[in-house]
Design an enzyme around this catalytic site. Structure first.
Site, PDB file in Angstrom:
ATOM      1  N   GLY A   1       0.817  -1.215   0.000  1.00 37.25           N
ATOM      2  CA  GLY A   1       0.000   0.000   0.000  1.00 37.25           C
ATOM      3  C   GLY A   1       0.848   1.260   0.000  1.00 37.25           C
ATOM      4  N   MET A   2       0.191   2.407   0.137  1.00 40.57           N
ATOM      5  CA  MET A   2       0.895   3.700   0.072  1.00 40.57           C
ATOM      6  C   MET A   2       1.886   3.828   1.231  1.00 40.57           C
ATOM      7  SD  MET A   2      -0.857   5.515  -2.398  1.00 40.57           S
ATOM      8  CE  MET A   2      -0.108   6.974  -2.216  1.00 40.57           C
TER       9      MET A   2
ATOM     10  N   THR B   1      -2.891  -9.995   2.006  1.00 40.78           N
ATOM     11  CA  THR B   1      -4.222 -10.604   2.032  1.00 40.78           C
ATOM     12  C   THR B   1      -4.619 -11.089   0.635  1.00 40.78           C
ATOM     13  OG1 THR B   1      -5.315  -8.482   1.645  1.00 40.78           O
ATOM     14  CG2 THR B   1      -5.000  -9.116   3.937  1.00 40.78           C
TER      15      THR B   1
ATOM     16  N   GLN C   1      -1.684  -2.289   6.916  1.00 33.30           N
ATOM     17  CA  GLN C   1      -2.752  -2.884   6.112  1.00 33.30           C
ATOM     18  C   GLN C   1      -4.084  -2.152   6.295  1.00 33.30           C
ATOM     19  OE1 GLN C   1      -2.364  -5.062   3.865  1.00 33.30           O
ATOM     20  NE2 GLN C   1      -4.461  -5.524   3.342  1.00 33.30           N
TER      21      GLN C   1
ATOM     22  N   CYS D   1      -2.059  11.251  10.615  1.00 30.88           N
ATOM     23  CA  CYS D   1      -1.034  11.972   9.835  1.00 30.88           C
ATOM     24  C   CYS D   1      -1.028  13.481  10.098  1.00 30.88           C
ATOM     25  CB  CYS D   1      -1.215  11.675   8.359  1.00 30.88           C
ATOM     26  SG  CYS D   1      -2.924  11.553   7.838  1.00 30.88           S
TER      27      CYS D   1
ATOM     28  N   GLN E   1      -6.168  18.171   2.981  1.00 27.12           N
ATOM     29  CA  GLN E   1      -5.543  16.846   2.972  1.00 27.12           C
ATOM     30  C   GLN E   1      -5.572  16.193   1.587  1.00 27.12           C
ATOM     31  OE1 GLN E   1      -7.240  16.254   7.470  1.00 27.12           O
ATOM     32  NE2 GLN E   1      -6.506  14.393   6.500  1.00 27.12           N
TER      33      GLN E   1
ATOM     34  N   SER F   1      -4.043  10.936  -1.492  1.00 28.14           N
ATOM     35  CA  SER F   1      -3.343   9.703  -1.090  1.00 28.14           C
ATOM     36  C   SER F   1      -3.516   9.403   0.396  1.00 28.14           C
ATOM     37  CB  SER F   1      -1.855   9.792  -1.432  1.00 28.14           C
ATOM     38  OG  SER F   1      -1.281  10.925  -0.809  1.00 28.14           O
ATOM     39  N   GLY F   2      -3.971  10.371   1.171  1.00 29.28           N
ATOM     40  CA  GLY F   2      -4.262  10.119   2.579  1.00 29.28           C
ATOM     41  C   GLY F   2      -5.350   9.077   2.745  1.00 29.28           C
TER      42      GLY F   2
ATOM     43  N   PRO G   1     -12.601  23.828 -27.005  1.00 30.39           N
ATOM     44  CA  PRO G   1     -11.919  25.087 -26.682  1.00 30.39           C
ATOM     45  C   PRO G   1     -12.745  26.308 -27.057  1.00 30.39           C
ATOM     46  CG  PRO G   1     -10.938  24.062 -28.612  1.00 30.39           C
ATOM     47  CD  PRO G   1     -11.993  23.133 -28.128  1.00 30.39           C
TER      48      PRO G   1
ATOM     49  N   ARG H   1     -10.678  17.367   2.449  1.00 29.85           N
ATOM     50  CA  ARG H   1      -9.921  16.648   1.411  1.00 29.85           C
ATOM     51  C   ARG H   1      -9.830  17.553   0.184  1.00 29.85           C
ATOM     52  NH1 ARG H   1      -7.222  12.469   2.683  1.00 29.85           N
ATOM     53  NH2 ARG H   1      -8.982  11.238   3.405  1.00 29.85           N
TER      54      ARG H   1
ATOM     55  N   HIS I   1      -0.132  16.685   3.267  1.00 30.94           N
ATOM     56  CA  HIS I   1      -1.242  17.373   3.918  1.00 30.94           C
ATOM     57  C   HIS I   1      -0.785  18.753   4.392  1.00 30.94           C
ATOM     58  CE1 HIS I   1      -3.337  13.719   3.593  1.00 30.94           C
ATOM     59  NE2 HIS I   1      -3.297  13.272   4.832  1.00 30.94           N
TER      60      HIS I   1
HETATM   61  P1  NAP Z   1      -3.599   1.387   0.870  1.00 25.88           P
HETATM   62  O1  NAP Z   1      -2.656   2.148  -0.015  1.00 25.88           O
HETATM   63  O2  NAP Z   1      -5.020   1.360   0.452  1.00 25.88           O
HETATM   64  O3  NAP Z   1      -3.034  -0.111   1.023  1.00 25.88           O
HETATM   65  C1  NAP Z   1      -3.596  -1.054   1.916  1.00 25.88           C
HETATM   66  C2  NAP Z   1      -3.615  -2.435   1.257  1.00 25.88           C
HETATM   67  O4  NAP Z   1      -4.521  -2.446   0.155  1.00 25.88           O
HETATM   68  C3  NAP Z   1      -2.316  -2.900   0.623  1.00 25.88           C
HETATM   69  O5  NAP Z   1      -1.409  -3.342   1.591  1.00 25.88           O
HETATM   70  C4  NAP Z   1      -2.794  -4.024  -0.264  1.00 25.88           C
HETATM   71  O6  NAP Z   1      -2.976  -5.193   0.551  1.00 25.88           O
HETATM   72  C5  NAP Z   1      -4.165  -3.532  -0.712  1.00 25.88           C
HETATM   73  N1  NAP Z   1      -4.232  -3.006  -2.091  1.00 25.88           N
HETATM   74  C6  NAP Z   1      -5.315  -3.148  -2.871  1.00 25.88           C
HETATM   75  N2  NAP Z   1      -5.127  -2.551  -4.057  1.00 25.88           N
HETATM   76  C7  NAP Z   1      -3.907  -1.997  -4.046  1.00 25.88           C
HETATM   77  C8  NAP Z   1      -3.154  -1.245  -4.987  1.00 25.88           C
HETATM   78  N3  NAP Z   1      -3.635  -0.909  -6.202  1.00 25.88           N
HETATM   79  N4  NAP Z   1      -1.925  -0.822  -4.638  1.00 25.88           N
HETATM   80  C9  NAP Z   1      -1.421  -1.122  -3.424  1.00 25.88           C
HETATM   81  N5  NAP Z   1      -2.092  -1.849  -2.508  1.00 25.88           N
HETATM   82  C10 NAP Z   1      -3.339  -2.294  -2.797  1.00 25.88           C
HETATM   83  O7  NAP Z   1      -3.594   1.957   2.351  1.00 25.88           O
HETATM   84  P2  NAP Z   1      -2.628   3.060   3.015  1.00 25.88           P
HETATM   85  O8  NAP Z   1      -3.021   4.412   2.576  1.00 25.88           O
HETATM   86  O9  NAP Z   1      -1.223   2.638   2.846  1.00 25.88           O
HETATM   87  O10 NAP Z   1      -3.078   2.956   4.539  1.00 25.88           O
HETATM   88  C11 NAP Z   1      -2.708   1.864   5.368  1.00 25.88           C
HETATM   89  C12 NAP Z   1      -3.012   2.222   6.801  1.00 25.88           C
HETATM   90  O11 NAP Z   1      -2.242   3.368   7.178  1.00 25.88           O
HETATM   91  C13 NAP Z   1      -4.486   2.608   7.069  1.00 25.88           C
HETATM   92  O12 NAP Z   1      -4.854   2.155   8.329  1.00 25.88           O
HETATM   93  C14 NAP Z   1      -4.447   4.121   7.054  1.00 25.88           C
HETATM   94  O13 NAP Z   1      -5.492   4.683   7.806  1.00 25.88           O
HETATM   95  C15 NAP Z   1      -3.098   4.386   7.697  1.00 25.88           C
HETATM   96  N6  NAP Z   1      -2.519   5.668   7.329  1.00 25.88           N
HETATM   97  C16 NAP Z   1      -2.511   6.060   6.031  1.00 25.88           C
HETATM   98  C17 NAP Z   1      -1.945   7.287   5.707  1.00 25.88           C
HETATM   99  C18 NAP Z   1      -1.916   7.766   4.278  1.00 25.88           C
HETATM  100  O14 NAP Z   1      -1.508   8.900   4.063  1.00 25.88           O
HETATM  101  N7  NAP Z   1      -2.302   6.983   3.288  1.00 25.88           N
HETATM  102  C19 NAP Z   1      -1.384   8.098   6.699  1.00 25.88           C
HETATM  103  C20 NAP Z   1      -1.403   7.634   8.038  1.00 25.88           C
HETATM  104  C21 NAP Z   1      -1.963   6.415   8.327  1.00 25.88           C
HETATM  105  P3  NAP Z   1      -2.715  -6.692   0.087  1.00 25.88           P
HETATM  106  O15 NAP Z   1      -1.271  -6.859  -0.294  1.00 25.88           O
HETATM  107  O16 NAP Z   1      -3.052  -7.497   1.289  1.00 25.88           O
HETATM  108  O17 NAP Z   1      -3.633  -6.901  -1.087  1.00 25.88           O
END
Ligand code: NAP
Length: 365
Positions: free
Chosen positions: A11-12, A37, A73, A135, A162, A165-166, A190, A264, A271
């Site tokens: 994930g991000m 997962t 996750q 964040c 924000q 990507s958050g 145009p 957002r 952010h």
């Molecule tokens: P995310 O990018 O949506 O990724 C979470 C999971 O989604 C991945 O590990 C992956 O799991 C799955 N996934 C499904 N489609 C995907 C794709 N196209 N690319 C990458 N992964 C994909 O979530 P996140 O933003 O990283 O957030 C994770 C946690 O951190 C959350 O609890 C969030 O609240 C927290 N958080 C996020 C931020 C932020 O700025 N984004 C900041 C602070 C805290 P599998 O490998 O299991 O499929």
């Protein structure tokens, strides 16, 4: 070597964490196991001392063997798997980016530049659950660290801007898809005047076919003044987190009120926050600026002029950087104890991944 299991590394937040760990050679210090997962059985990312195959994140017996689990996750995974592991008697360290466990008495919210001493003491005291903060809260605390340390803040009102990507990888990609849809459709007209164009574009982005399954609404050419779920008192959950988490991170003896509106916007990453700060007493601006600038290695004071503000204090200027600029620092016309400030930070670095990386290093030390 400690066995460390990574979940959510695709994930991000997880991807940024992997990059930072490679940059700092953290993988040399651990045995790494990658879980997913959805990708179990596929090849794992190549890192020193890494296991070759991706493991299933839902297989509890695989997770029970880990000394440390680092999860980016999301909250659903934490809600499901953390109690299962603890009920099985697992005594390892749980390091988490999700909000699920943040306000539990058994957990500590980690933010190395601000509360490293609390984290180190908690490890000595036997705490096992370490959670990254929200964040915007983490970024605000690093930016205003100097004023908090001096005990100068009576209250803060924070208005946030924000980035997409958050909300995760899918949401950020959806913003780009929205922009593409508008660009493709309207580059062909145009000859329309500006107001006619606005009417057509606004009609277009409100159609059901417009790509918005993740945000539920158009974010491109728009903004969304509600983030996360509804609280009974009229706040959004994102707004509620500011006060409770900031005070927990700082371990304040008397609550410092923090409230505002979280919005957002169509930035991709980073952010921003506009802050109104009520000081406990009048302090001259030079002193305030030097307190802010000298508080930690990451905060950078941007002089309050147009040129430097517009070049140094924007999401695009600081994307991918660990520094946290803060500028627009000035006394407000509301009174001598009212301070204006604007700060902007990479919510995937100090807002999420970097505090987790720091606590992982603490646990290995
Ligand atoms: P995310 O990018 O949506 O990724 C979470 C999971 O989604 C991945 O590990 C992956 O799991 C799955 N996934 C499904 N489609 C995907 C794709 N196209 N690319 C990458 N992964 C994909 O979530 P996140 O933003 O990283 O957030 C994770 C946690 O951190 C959350 O609890 C969030 O609240 C927290 N958080 C996020 C931020 C932020 O700025 N984004 C900041 C602070 C805290 P599998 O490998 O299991 O499929």
């Amino acid at each position: 070597m400690k066995k460390v299991g990574f979940i959510g590394w695709r994930g991000m937040v997880g991807s940024v964490l992997m990059d930072r760990m490679r940059e700092e050679n953290d993988f040399n210090l651990i045995e790494s196991y990658f879980y997913s997962t959805s990708k179990g059985g596929e090849l794992a990312p190549v890192v020193p001392n890494g296991s070759p195959k991706i493991l299933s994140a839902m297989n509890i017996s695989e997770l029970l063997g880990m000394d440390i689990i680092v999860t980016c996750q999301g909250g659903e995974f934490t809600s499901e798997m953390h109690p299962l592991l603890r009920n099985e008697g697992w005594k390892g360290f749980w390091v988490d980016a999700a909000s699920t466990l943040r306000m539990k008495d058994s957990s500590v919210i980690v933010l190395d530049p601000v509360n490293r001493h609390i984290v180190e003491q908690s490890i000595r005291n036997g705490v096992k659950d370490f959670v990254g903060g929200n964040c915007t809260v983490s970024l605000m605390l690093i930016a205003l660290h100097g004023l908090f340390k001096e005990g100068l803040i009576e209250w803060i009102s924070s208005m946030t801007y924000q980035a997409a990507s958050g909300a995760g990888a899918k949401n950020m990609l959806e913003l780009l898809a929205q922009m593409e849809a508008v660009g493709k459709t309207f580059s062909k007209s145009p000859s329309l005047g500006a107001l006619e164009m606005e009417k057509e574009v606004n009609h277009f982005i409100r159609q059901d076919e417009f790509p918005k399954s993740n945000f539920g609404h158009p974010l491109a050419l728009n903004l969304l003044p509600w983030i996360d779920s509804e609280m009974p008192n009229g706040q959004s959950k994102e707004e509620w987190k500011a006060q409770v988490e900031a005070n927990k991170i700082l371990q304040t003896s008397q609550v410092i009120p923090i409230d505002g509106t979280c919005v957002r916007v169509g930035a991709l990453r980073c952010h921003s926050q506009a802050l109104t700060i009520k000081l406990k007493k009048s302090v001259d601006l030079n002193t305030i600026e030097s307190l802010i600038a000298g508080a930690n290695n990451w905060v950078k004071l941007v002089p309050n002029n147009k040129l430097e503000t517009l070049s140094k204090l924007t999401p695009s200027a600081i994307s991918g950087k660990l520094e946290i600029p803060i500028g627009r620092v000035r006394k407000m016309s509301l009174g001598d104890e009212y301070l204006n400030a604007f700060t902007c930070g990479d919510q995937l670095l100090w807002g999420a991944a970097e505090p987790l990386r720091c606590v992982l290093r603490n646990l290995l030390d």
